[in-house]
Enzyme design. Structure first.
Site, PDB file in Angstrom:
ATOM      1  N   HIS A   1      12.526  -2.315  -3.497  1.00 38.17           N
ATOM      2  CA  HIS A   1      11.751  -2.446  -4.729  1.00 38.17           C
ATOM      3  C   HIS A   1      12.495  -3.365  -5.695  1.00 38.17           C
ATOM      4  O   HIS A   1      13.709  -3.208  -5.892  1.00 38.17           O
ATOM      5  CB  HIS A   1      11.541  -1.059  -5.365  1.00 38.17           C
ATOM      6  CG  HIS A   1      10.672  -1.122  -6.565  1.00 38.17           C
ATOM      7  ND1 HIS A   1       9.302  -1.242  -6.491  1.00 38.17           N
ATOM      8  CD2 HIS A   1      10.971  -1.146  -7.890  1.00 38.17           C
ATOM      9  CE1 HIS A   1       8.801  -1.314  -7.708  1.00 38.17           C
ATOM     10  NE2 HIS A   1       9.789  -1.257  -8.573  1.00 38.17           N
TER      11      HIS A   1
ATOM     12  N   ARG B   1       0.856  -1.194   0.000  1.00 40.58           N
ATOM     13  CA  ARG B   1       0.000   0.000   0.000  1.00 40.58           C
ATOM     14  C   ARG B   1       0.884   1.233   0.000  1.00 40.58           C
ATOM     15  O   ARG B   1       2.003   1.201   0.532  1.00 40.58           O
ATOM     16  CB  ARG B   1      -0.926   0.006   1.215  1.00 40.58           C
ATOM     17  CG  ARG B   1      -1.971  -1.092   1.131  1.00 40.58           C
ATOM     18  CD  ARG B   1      -2.871  -1.118   2.329  1.00 40.58           C
ATOM     19  NE  ARG B   1      -3.552  -2.393   2.395  1.00 40.58           N
ATOM     20  CZ  ARG B   1      -4.848  -2.572   2.183  1.00 40.58           C
ATOM     21  NH1 ARG B   1      -5.639  -1.554   1.944  1.00 40.58           N
ATOM     22  NH2 ARG B   1      -5.377  -3.780   2.240  1.00 40.58           N
TER      23      ARG B   1
ATOM     24  N   ALA C   1      19.394 -11.072  -4.371  1.00 43.66           N
ATOM     25  CA  ALA C   1      20.095  -9.780  -4.272  1.00 43.66           C
ATOM     26  C   ALA C   1      19.430  -8.889  -3.207  1.00 43.66           C
ATOM     27  O   ALA C   1      20.122  -8.220  -2.431  1.00 43.66           O
ATOM     28  CB  ALA C   1      20.094  -9.091  -5.635  1.00 43.66           C
TER      29      ALA C   1
HETATM   30  C1  GAR Z   1       9.986  -8.280  -2.727  1.00 42.11           C
HETATM   31  O1  GAR Z   1      10.507  -8.775  -3.921  1.00 42.11           O
HETATM   32  C2  GAR Z   1       9.874  -6.780  -2.774  1.00 42.11           C
HETATM   33  O2  GAR Z   1      10.884  -6.182  -3.513  1.00 42.11           O
HETATM   34  C3  GAR Z   1       8.536  -6.602  -3.435  1.00 42.11           C
HETATM   35  O3  GAR Z   1       7.731  -7.579  -2.844  1.00 42.11           O
HETATM   36  C4  GAR Z   1       8.525  -8.714  -2.522  1.00 42.11           C
HETATM   37  C5  GAR Z   1       8.236  -9.090  -1.084  1.00 42.11           C
HETATM   38  O4  GAR Z   1       8.869 -10.291  -0.764  1.00 42.11           O
HETATM   39  N1  GAR Z   1       8.022  -5.295  -3.197  1.00 42.11           N
HETATM   40  C6  GAR Z   1       7.374  -4.595  -4.117  1.00 42.11           C
HETATM   41  O5  GAR Z   1       7.096  -5.017  -5.222  1.00 42.11           O
HETATM   42  C7  GAR Z   1       6.967  -3.194  -3.678  1.00 42.11           C
HETATM   43  N2  GAR Z   1       6.534  -2.420  -4.782  1.00 42.11           N
HETATM   44  P1  GAR Z   1       9.025 -10.751   0.765  1.00 42.11           P
HETATM   45  O6  GAR Z   1       7.639 -10.631   1.422  1.00 42.11           O
HETATM   46  O7  GAR Z   1       9.451 -12.183   0.649  1.00 42.11           O
HETATM   47  O8  GAR Z   1      10.042  -9.881   1.424  1.00 42.11           O
END
Ligand code: GAR
Length: 193
Positions: free
Chosen positions: A110, A92, A174
């Site tokens: 991101h 959000r 990464a």
């Molecule tokens: C991650 O890849 C993060 O970069 C992305 O959601 C994933 C969450 O993974 N975030 C976005 O796309 C924000 N715009 P996680 O819950 O395993 O950390």
């Protein structure tokens, strides 16, 4: 430094932060983990580690983050003595009053080399664009979508035959290096070292 983590998904980035703390490469602790999704695995992981958790009541809105909910979350983070807020897969858009409560103290990770591919599922955007390389970015959060000042980035190749899943998995490897490193960089800056 006390961190507060906001996430909507599996919490692998939160886990990477915890692992860096355990390994002694990040001098911090996670004081509270909050999610807008009551069933999110990030909450399960946090509870298993004995970390305080909470659910963000977004008043039934699917994507909006209502102002009252942002004020409640700011109060909860402050009560947990949070000094730096880390968005980790939080889906959000953060606005005032949360931004005002933590000026220059909210970070986001991101899955792209911003300013390329802001928004949702950036790894799919990268595949569709046919780029040879993408990556991940940790940046300060401002009122825009994925627009705040960049702290650190890491490049990730797009390989022949990549699927959305294989590319996102490579980006996440990464991310798990990048987020703890970026937190350390901000911490050093805040502490004037
Ligand atoms: C991650 O890849 C993060 O970069 C992305 O959601 C994933 C969450 O993974 N975030 C976005 O796309 C924000 N715009 P996680 O819950 O395993 O950390």
């Amino acid at each position: 430094m006390v961190l507060g983590v906001l996430g909507s998904g599996s919490g692998s980035n939160m886990q990477a932060i915890l692992d860096a703390i355990d390994a002694g490469t990040l001098d911090a602790r996670i004081g509270i983990v909050l999610s807008d999704q009551p069933g999110a695995f990030i909450l399960t992981r946090a509870r298993q580690c004995g970390i305080e958790t909470g659910v963000i009541d977004c008043r039934g809105f699917r994507t909006k983050f209502p102002d009252e909910a942002q004020a409640e979350i700011a109060a909860r983070l402050q009560a947990a003595k949070v000094e730096l807020v880390c968005l980790a897969g939080f889906m959000r858009l953060v606005k005032r009053p949360l931004l005002d409560a933590f000026p220059d103290r909210i970070l986001n990770i991101h899955p792209a080399l911003l300013p390329a591919f802001p928004g949702l599922e950036s790894w799919k955007q990268a595949l569709a664009a046919g780029v040879a390389e993408t990556g991940c970015t940790v940046h300060f959060v401002d009122a825009g979508m994925d627009t705040g000042p960049i702290i650190l980035q890491e490049r990730v190749p797009v390989l022949p035959g990549d699927t959305p899943e294989s590319l996102h998995a490579r980006i996440q490897v990464a991310e798990h290096r990048l987020y703890p490193a970026a937190i350390t960089r901000v911490q050093m800056h805040l502490q004037g070292t």
